[in-house]
Design a protein around this motif. Structure first.
Motif, mmCIF file in Angstrom:
data_model
loop_
_atom_site.group_PDB
_atom_site.id
_atom_site.type_symbol
_atom_site.label_atom_id
_atom_site.label_comp_id
_atom_site.label_asym_id
_atom_site.label_seq_id
_atom_site.Cartn_x
_atom_site.Cartn_y
_atom_site.Cartn_z
ATOM 1 N N SER A 19 15.708 80.964 -7.436
ATOM 2 C CA SER A 19 14.714 82.020 -7.567
ATOM 3 C C SER A 19 14.023 82.280 -6.230
ATOM 4 O O SER A 19 13.356 83.286 -6.060
ATOM 5 C CB SER A 19 13.683 81.667 -8.641
ATOM 6 N N ASP A 20 14.189 81.358 -5.265
ATOM 7 C CA ASP A 20 13.652 81.591 -3.930
ATOM 8 C C ASP A 20 14.337 82.813 -3.339
ATOM 9 O O ASP A 20 15.501 83.091 -3.624
ATOM 10 C CB ASP A 20 13.924 80.397 -3.010
ATOM 11 N N PHE A 21 13.629 83.534 -2.469
ATOM 12 C CA PHE A 21 14.187 84.735 -1.871
ATOM 13 C C PHE A 21 15.357 84.420 -0.956
ATOM 14 O O PHE A 21 16.325 85.160 -0.906
ATOM 15 C CB PHE A 21 13.087 85.481 -1.118
ATOM 16 N N PRO A 111 11.138 87.875 -4.914
ATOM 17 C CA PRO A 111 10.619 86.530 -5.193
ATOM 18 C C PRO A 111 9.759 86.457 -6.452
ATOM 19 O O PRO A 111 9.714 85.430 -7.113
ATOM 20 C CB PRO A 111 9.784 86.180 -3.962
#
Length: 173
Positions: A19-21, A111
């Protein structure tokens, strides 16, 4: 292509969250592409600097089941039940943080989770764990690419899709 045997791939740290950019700097990740990013397709150039790791196939299982939908110019994978899922054909690339940022921008990943797509770890048929871009459930019925192969669909779209009405019946809830 099992990444345990590939010395050129830095494995993702246990704390890395899709889920981190972007992945941490200095960490290469394996990404599964199934549509406009595949070789010969319009957005393939965004993978410039990445390394082709091989073809990949994503077969439905109890823990991961997807359908490929046609949005016209590009496809999307959406989560579904195993009985409605399709085997997905694609390619795997080793990419760094800068390439992942380009892919995130193309796919509309944000994000805060408000984007069109999100990233998910999936296991390919050979056991390789990769990141795939998955579309949030669309608000309208879209044609299902029955073959699960976007390149084949682009060559002959009428032979590859289910009717929109059939898709809507299967996916209404």
């Amino acid at each position: 292509m099992n990444n345990n045997n590939n010395n050129n791939v830095t494995t993702m740290p246990a704390t890395y969250d899709e889920s981190d950019f972007t992945p941490p700097m200095g960490v290469d990740v394996l990404v599964f592409v199934y549509g406009s990013l595949r070789a010969g397709m319009g957005n393939h150039g965004l993978l410039s600097g990445g390394v082709f790791a091989g073809p990949g196939t994503l077969t439905p299982s109890a823990g991961q089941a997807f359908e490929m939908l046609s949005l016209g110019a590009f496809p999307a994978l959406v989560a579904t039940t195993p009985d409605l899922a399709t085997t997905i054909t694609g390619e795997v690339y080793r990419v760094d943080a800068s390439i992942m940022r380009r892919l995130d921008a193309l796919e509309g990943v944000r994000p805060d989770g408000t984007g069109l797509y999100y990233k998910q770890r999936v296991a390919l048929d050979d056991g390789t764990v990769v990141i795939a871009y998955i579309m949030k459930r669309p608000q309208r019925a879209l044609p299902v690419v029955k073959s699960g192969d976007w390149c084949a669909y682009k060559r002959n779209p009428n032979a590859q899709i289910s009717s929109i009405a059939q898709w809507a019946r299967k996916n209404s809830s």
